[in-house]
Design a protein around this motif. Structure first.
Motif, short mmCIF file in Angstrom:
data_model
loop_
_atom_site.label_atom_id
_atom_site.label_comp_id
_atom_site.label_asym_id
_atom_site.label_seq_id
_atom_site.Cartn_x
_atom_site.Cartn_y
_atom_site.Cartn_z
N TYR A 38 0.86 -1.17 0.00
CA TYR A 38 0.00 0.00 0.00
C TYR A 38 0.90 1.23 0.00
O TYR A 38 2.09 1.15 0.31
CB TYR A 38 -0.89 0.03 1.25
N GLN A 40 0.72 5.70 0.90
CA GLN A 40 -0.04 6.85 1.38
C GLN A 40 0.77 8.11 1.12
O GLN A 40 1.87 8.28 1.66
CB GLN A 40 -0.36 6.72 2.86
N LYS A 44 -3.53 12.31 1.58
CA LYS A 44 -4.37 11.35 0.86
C LYS A 44 -4.56 10.09 1.70
O LYS A 44 -3.81 9.82 2.62
CB LYS A 44 -3.75 10.99 -0.49
N GLU A 45 -5.57 9.31 1.32
CA GLU A 45 -5.82 8.05 2.01
C GLU A 45 -4.85 6.98 1.53
O GLU A 45 -4.31 7.05 0.42
CB GLU A 45 -7.26 7.60 1.74
N ARG A 46 -4.67 6.01 2.39
CA ARG A 46 -3.82 4.88 2.01
C ARG A 46 -4.51 4.09 0.89
O ARG A 46 -5.73 3.85 0.95
CB ARG A 46 -3.57 3.98 3.22
N GLU A 47 -3.74 3.71 -0.11
CA GLU A 47 -4.31 2.99 -1.25
C GLU A 47 -3.51 1.73 -1.56
O GLU A 47 -2.30 1.68 -1.34
CB GLU A 47 -4.35 3.89 -2.50
#
Length: 117
Positions: A38, A40, A44-47
């Motif tokens: 993942y 981040q 921003k959000e973790r993706e």
């Protein structure tokens, strides 16, 4: 269980890096867990970036990294890799390793990747 990421750093656009996630712990084996990377970025959000199935035969990638990143693993070393090519400034983020098996969910501390000229 401990997941330790390494390999991050500063790279110019178009460059490459290989991240490693070394797993350790009593009875832990990457071949039992679904292993993922993942990231981040600030604000921003973790993706999800990429993941590999416990059997190793299935890989999935975020659309933004398809064709540039490759996830792999070495079961003998209990290590998962993320080969990142053709890096872009938008790939700048903290990259985290994750291991998931049923209710067992583990995270590493993250490694910073900065893509900048």
């Amino acid at each position: 269980v401990q997941l330790v990421e390494s390999g991050g750093g500063l790279v110019q656009p178009g460059g490459s890096l290989r991240l490693s996630c070394a797993a350790s712990g009593f009875g832990f084996t990457v071949s039992l867990y679904r292993m993922s990377w993942y990231r981040q970025a600030p604000g921003k959000e973790r993706e999800l970036v990429a993941r590999i199935s416990s059997g190793g035969g299935i890989t999935n990638y975020a659309d933004s990294v398809k064709g540039r990143f490759t996830i792999s693993r070495d079961t003998a070393k209990n290590t998962v890799y993320l080969q990142m090519n053709s890096l872009k400034p938008e790939d700048t983020a903290v990259y985290y390793c994750n291991a998931l098996f049923r209710s067992r969910d583990y995270w590493g501390q993250g490694t910073q990747v900065t893509v900048s000229s």
